[in-house]
Design an enzyme around this catalytic site. Structure first.
Site, PDB file in Angstrom:
ATOM      1  N   GLU A 157      33.912  37.378  12.615  1.00  0.00           N
ATOM      2  CA  GLU A 157      32.888  37.751  11.412  1.00  0.00           C
ATOM      3  C   GLU A 157      31.906  37.170  11.418  1.00  0.00           C
ATOM      4  O   GLU A 157      30.991  37.372  10.817  1.00  0.00           O
ATOM      5  CB  GLU A 157      34.216  36.937  10.975  1.00  0.00           C
ATOM      6  CG  GLU A 157      34.797  37.973   9.167  1.00  0.00           C
ATOM      7  CD  GLU A 157      35.690  36.512   8.440  1.00  0.00           C
ATOM      8  OE1 GLU A 157      37.144  37.607   8.082  1.00  0.00           O
ATOM      9  OE2 GLU A 157      34.689  36.072   8.016  1.00  0.00           O
ATOM     10  N   SER A 199      33.729  53.493  51.641  1.00  0.00           N
ATOM     11  CA  SER A 199      35.165  52.906  50.983  1.00  0.00           C
ATOM     12  C   SER A 199      35.393  52.000  51.917  1.00  0.00           C
ATOM     13  O   SER A 199      34.918  51.427  52.889  1.00  0.00           O
ATOM     14  CB  SER A 199      35.502  54.564  51.051  1.00  0.00           C
ATOM     15  OG  SER A 199      35.018  55.316  51.662  1.00  0.00           O
ATOM     16  N   LEU A 200      36.737  51.488  52.184  1.00  0.00           N
ATOM     17  CA  LEU A 200      37.560  51.497  52.571  1.00  0.00           C
ATOM     18  C   LEU A 200      39.299  51.728  53.563  1.00  0.00           C
ATOM     19  O   LEU A 200      38.978  52.381  53.080  1.00  0.00           O
ATOM     20  CB  LEU A 200      37.853  49.702  51.807  1.00  0.00           C
ATOM     21  CG  LEU A 200      37.084  49.543  51.624  1.00  0.00           C
ATOM     22  CD1 LEU A 200      37.792  48.334  50.475  1.00  0.00           C
ATOM     23  CD2 LEU A 200      36.568  48.195  52.147  1.00  0.00           C
ATOM     24  N   GLU A 202      40.536  39.096  48.024  1.00  0.00           N
ATOM     25  CA  GLU A 202      40.296  39.142  46.618  1.00  0.00           C
ATOM     26  C   GLU A 202      40.555  40.617  45.678  1.00  0.00           C
ATOM     27  O   GLU A 202      41.601  41.475  46.972  1.00  0.00           O
ATOM     28  CB  GLU A 202      38.910  39.455  46.521  1.00  0.00           C
ATOM     29  CG  GLU A 202      37.948  40.806  47.045  1.00  0.00           C
ATOM     30  CD  GLU A 202      36.637  41.094  45.880  1.00  0.00           C
ATOM     31  OE1 GLU A 202      35.433  39.704  45.785  1.00  0.00           O
ATOM     32  OE2 GLU A 202      36.040  41.562  46.964  1.00  0.00           O
ATOM     33  N   LYS A 246      42.004  44.212  45.189  1.00  0.00           N
ATOM     34  CA  LYS A 246      41.065  45.997  44.941  1.00  0.00           C
ATOM     35  C   LYS A 246      42.304  45.939  43.903  1.00  0.00           C
ATOM     36  O   LYS A 246      43.050  46.355  43.093  1.00  0.00           O
ATOM     37  CB  LYS A 246      42.009  46.737  46.046  1.00  0.00           C
ATOM     38  CG  LYS A 246      41.720  47.832  45.904  1.00  0.00           C
ATOM     39  CD  LYS A 246      41.826  48.314  47.302  1.00  0.00           C
ATOM     40  CE  LYS A 246      41.093  49.523  47.701  1.00  0.00           C
ATOM     41  NZ  LYS A 246      41.411  50.789  46.819  1.00  0.00           N
ATOM     42  N   LYS A 293      37.882  40.704  53.086  1.00  0.00           N
ATOM     43  CA  LYS A 293      36.723  40.994  54.670  1.00  0.00           C
ATOM     44  C   LYS A 293      36.178  39.922  55.100  1.00  0.00           C
ATOM     45  O   LYS A 293      36.427  38.760  54.580  1.00  0.00           O
ATOM     46  CB  LYS A 293      35.957  40.894  53.180  1.00  0.00           C
ATOM     47  CG  LYS A 293      35.811  42.621  51.871  1.00  0.00           C
ATOM     48  CD  LYS A 293      35.352  41.860  50.747  1.00  0.00           C
ATOM     49  CE  LYS A 293      35.370  43.951  49.820  1.00  0.00           C
ATOM     50  NZ  LYS A 293      34.976  43.059  48.508  1.00  0.00           N
ATOM     51  N   CYS A 346      64.727  63.518  12.658  1.00  0.00           N
ATOM     52  CA  CYS A 346      65.976  63.950  11.963  1.00  0.00           C
ATOM     53  C   CYS A 346      65.941  63.618   9.991  1.00  0.00           C
ATOM     54  O   CYS A 346      65.795  62.035  10.624  1.00  0.00           O
ATOM     55  CB  CYS A 346      67.214  63.340  12.475  1.00  0.00           C
ATOM     56  SG  CYS A 346      68.513  63.199  11.686  1.00  0.00           S
TER      57      CYS A 346
HETATM   58  S1  IVH Z   1      34.484  46.657  49.233  1.00  0.00           S
HETATM   59  C1  IVH Z   1      32.202  48.173  52.313  1.00  0.00           C
HETATM   60  N1  IVH Z   1      36.312  45.627  47.008  1.00  0.00           N
HETATM   61  O1  IVH Z   1      37.962  50.780  46.697  1.00  0.00           O
HETATM   62  C2  IVH Z   1      32.823  47.720  51.062  1.00  0.00           C
HETATM   63  N2  IVH Z   1      35.941  47.709  46.794  1.00  0.00           N
HETATM   64  O2  IVH Z   1      38.807  52.149  48.984  1.00  0.00           O
HETATM   65  C3  IVH Z   1      33.375  48.540  50.021  1.00  0.00           C
HETATM   66  N3  IVH Z   1      37.466  49.091  45.073  1.00  0.00           N
HETATM   67  O3  IVH Z   1      35.070  52.503  46.446  1.00  0.00           O
HETATM   68  C4  IVH Z   1      34.039  48.307  49.027  1.00  0.00           C
HETATM   69  N4  IVH Z   1      38.397  46.732  44.562  1.00  0.00           N
HETATM   70  O4  IVH Z   1      35.845  51.073  44.397  1.00  0.00           O
HETATM   71  C5  IVH Z   1      35.570  46.640  47.303  1.00  0.00           C
HETATM   72  N5  IVH Z   1      37.196  44.142  45.907  1.00  0.00           N
HETATM   73  C6  IVH Z   1      36.814  45.421  45.991  1.00  0.00           C
HETATM   74  C7  IVH Z   1      37.227  46.316  45.233  1.00  0.00           C
HETATM   75  C8  IVH Z   1      37.256  47.696  46.300  1.00  0.00           C
HETATM   76  C9  IVH Z   1      38.313  48.398  44.324  1.00  0.00           C
HETATM   77  C10 IVH Z   1      37.241  50.289  45.297  1.00  0.00           C
HETATM   78  C11 IVH Z   1      35.590  50.698  45.545  1.00  0.00           C
HETATM   79  C12 IVH Z   1      35.283  51.679  46.712  1.00  0.00           C
HETATM   80  C13 IVH Z   1      36.819  51.739  47.704  1.00  0.00           C
HETATM   81  C14 IVH Z   1      37.486  51.643  48.538  1.00  0.00           C
END
Ligand code: IVH
Length: 650
Positions: free
Chosen positions: A31, A79-80, A108, A110, A280, A414
């Protein structure tokens, strides 16, 4: 409002929103926020030339696009690589150590959502771009601006790309699906699809309603000089972005395994869905040395959690009739282990859902189970069909009592109040923990009592005796005695339990308690005006309550007679004093326990509440008082320390 006041108001609104959306620690009521927001809108209408870039009004896009335009990222979005177990981690670490044996690792969550790239220039959010193919995505800036955990302006003035995942929290996902179910719309399969779909809406005002959340995980082009990724990320959070629920710098295999196990354990309690943990390399220089393969960085890896989606077969589709008569189809599936739990049933919600997904008996399907999300079928593998699959028809008659079913919007009901399923389920509800808490009245026993003709309504429970029970199969002396005792012990229950156990639509535990407190045993004679006087009871609830009592007056009176419920204690009228009738909030450490002080104040006729709002009369604070104290000050609520409180009491 003059210009200076306008600038201050925007800053205040942004601070409140930051506490709400980023810190998860609100310091203002909705509010209060709306009121100030409204004033800001008024000022901006009169002085459009003064509108600030970071004004919260700039978040609401009203222009509907015809389609999205393509937009390149300043640097590629990678991507990873995935790993799935300790063995995979071991191998990945060996490879990484071969490149650099001195590195540490930043771990961290995902997040399971849709990735997003934000470009800020001169401290202003310039563009929001979806991942696309990693090089070129779609420009969705108006949608991105509706996401409240994305600051419109930041203190960092140099150009920077901030990357992260857009998610929908689990509770929000269930809410959206519940609404869609009610509206007869197609359900989202999982929070990830819901997030991705909401992000790519052509109408940003739809995106705005979905309560999306942005969780940053890295940067693209940037001129930050930090030597460690962990420092870079701390800097990003400090600019006004959300922090992860868990992050840690680790040295090697054992520490990574430990934090992985911890995250896997804790993830059910996190508000967002995770599908793994990202590991990482923490040293930026080492990251640059290691570089990338054609697809993925060599310095990072996704350590996935066990899948929450599995393929299984539908063995049957059965119908369940609940205590309110609603008929719900349920799929019986080939038992499948998902993340430590055997899933044998999946809800199908209703027949519109079955039609839409075209689910048939013997279909191969993908099911999803996750934390708070109920197991559900998210996809039929139609390419696997053999031709032997069987469609289920919408039922015309109740599968339990045979009476004709009523189609009420998307629900099939019912109508027969004496239908065994309805009676059995109401008795089970009557006996459940939040009602009369009678042990031993599970599905099997209640069905047995019903089909033996011993119990046709809850009242019959109290006419059971040993002789009757011993005549039933499986009942020996001990079992019979225990059940009778459990039923007897419901006598003298708290009144609210009796009210709750009636299963009146819209009247749950909280409302039952309020009604019991207000009326005591006289609740049977309550009238509408009196009910509406109770804070939190509205028109619909009052009508539902009264209608139920009208129809079931006799049964309710008999239940009261049999159960002899006890009324809640009515507080004695307190003498006149400064706290009488006032709403008080306690915070911080005091010389006595807060519980004791609460008792004292209640004895003086005060209402002690847990949260501060405009309606609070006093906030009484001890040492280390935190956000409640700050909120009181910002709302202009009177604050007292313990001494001042004692003086007033005397
Ligand atoms: S790092 C160079 N960190 O997962 C590093 N990705 O499978 C590239 N994602 O496209 C990504 N949580 O959308 C990173 N803590 C995280 C993440 C993360 C989710 C997703 C992201 C990426 C995909 C890769």
């Amino acid at each position: 409002m003059n210009k200076e006041e306008y600038i201050n108001a925007v800053e205040t609104l942004n601070l409140w929103a930051y506490h709400y959306y980023v810190l998860d620690d609100p310091i203002m009521t909705d509010e209060g926020y709306d009121k100030l927001y409204h004033k800001v809108v008024e000022y901006e209408e009169a002085h459009p030339e003064d509108i600030l870039k970071n004004s919260p009004t700039q978040r609401v896009g009203d222009v509907i696009s015809e389609g999205f335009t393509k937009e390149p990222h300043l640097s590629r979005m990678w991507s990873l690589e995935d790993i799935f177990d300790a063995d995979g981690l071991q191998k990945w670490l060996e490879k990484t150590y071969r490149l650099d044996k001195n590195v540490t690792f930043y771990c961290e969550p995902k997040y399971d959502g849709a990735s997003l790239n934000l470009i800020y220039e001169n401290g202003e959010l310039l563009k929001g771009i979806t991942r696309g193919d990693g090089t070129v995505g779609e420009l969705i800036t108006p949608n991105v601006k509706t996401i409240r955990s994305i600051p419109l302006t930041i203190e960092h003035k140099k150009r920077i790309e901030i990357r992260g995942e857009v998610v929908i929290f689990k509770d929000e996902f269930e809410k959206i699906n519940a609404q869609r179910l009610k509206a007869g719309e197609q359900l989202f399969a999982n929070p990830r699809n819901a997030a991705a779909g909401s992000l790519r809406q052509l109408d940003p005002s739809i995106t705005a309603t979905r309560n999306l959340v942005f969780l940053p995980y890295g940067v693209g082009v940037n001129e930050l000089s930090h030597k460690l990724l962990s420092e870079k990320m701390s800097y990003i959070y400090q600019l006004g972005f959300r922090e992860p629920p868990l992050r840690r710098i680790t040295k090697g295999f054992d520490e990574i395994e430990a934090i992985y196990e911890q995250m896997k354990e804790e993830r059910e309690s996190y508000p967002m869905m995770l599908d793994g943990m990202v590991v990482k390399v923490n040293e930026i220089a080492a990251q640059i040395d290691m570089g990338y393969t054609v697809k993925v960085p060599r310095w990072a890896v996704a350590y996935k959690f066990p899948a929450v989606e599995k393929i299984t077969t539908v063995k049957d589709i059965v119908l369940q009739v609940g205590r309110t008569g609603v008929v719900t189809p349920v799929a019986i599936v080939e038992p499948t282990e998902i993340d430590g739990v055997i899933v044998e049933r999946a809800t199908l919600h209703n027949f519109d859902e079955i039609d839409r997904k075209d689910i048939r008996i013997f279909d191969k399907v993908i099911i999803l189970r996750s934390g708070d999300v109920i197991p559900k079928i998210i996809k039929v593998l139609t390419q696997e069909r053999t031709g032997n699959e069987v469609k289920v028809a919408r039922p015309k008659n109740c599968p339990v009592c045979g009476s004709e079913l009523l189609q009420e919007e998307v629900l099939i009901k019912c109508q027969n109040l004496r239908c065994e399923a309805r009676v059995v389920n109401s008795i089970i509800y009557f006996a459940s923990k939040q009602c009369l808490n009678i042990d031993g009245l599970g599905v099997k026993i209640v069905e047995q009592l019903f089909s033996a003709g011993l119990v046709k309504s809850v009242l019959d429970l109290f006419d059971l005796n040993k002789e009757k029970l011993l005549a039933l199969e499986g009942f020996k002396e001990k079992k019979a005695t225990n059940l009778l005792q459990a039923i007897q012990s419901a006598k003298g229950c708290e009144l609210w339990r009796l009210i709750n156990s009636l299963g009146i639509e819209h009247i749950g535990e909280v409302a039952s308690k309020m009604i019991a407190q207000r009326f005591g045993l006289n609740f049977v004679n309550a009238v509408k005006e009196e009910l509406l006087e109770i804070e939190g009871i509205g028109e619909e609830m009052a009508e539902s309550f009264l209608e139920f009592l009208r129809v079931n007056h006799e049964t309710v009176s008999k239940l009261v007679e049999v159960l002899q419920p006890v009324e809640p204690e009515q507080q004695e009228e307190a003498q006149e004093n400064p706290f009488k009738g006032k709403t008080v909030v306690l915070t911080g450490t005091m010389s006595e326990s807060r519980g004791k002080i609460k008792e004292k104040l209640e004895a003086l006729g005060a209402k002690v509440s847990g949260s501060v709002s405009k309606k609070t009369d006093f906030v009484i604070y001890g040492e280390d008082a935190g956000s409640k104290y700050d909120k009181a000050v910002s709302l202009g609520v009177a604050t007292l320390n313990e001494e001042e409180m004692q003086e007033l009491i005397q």
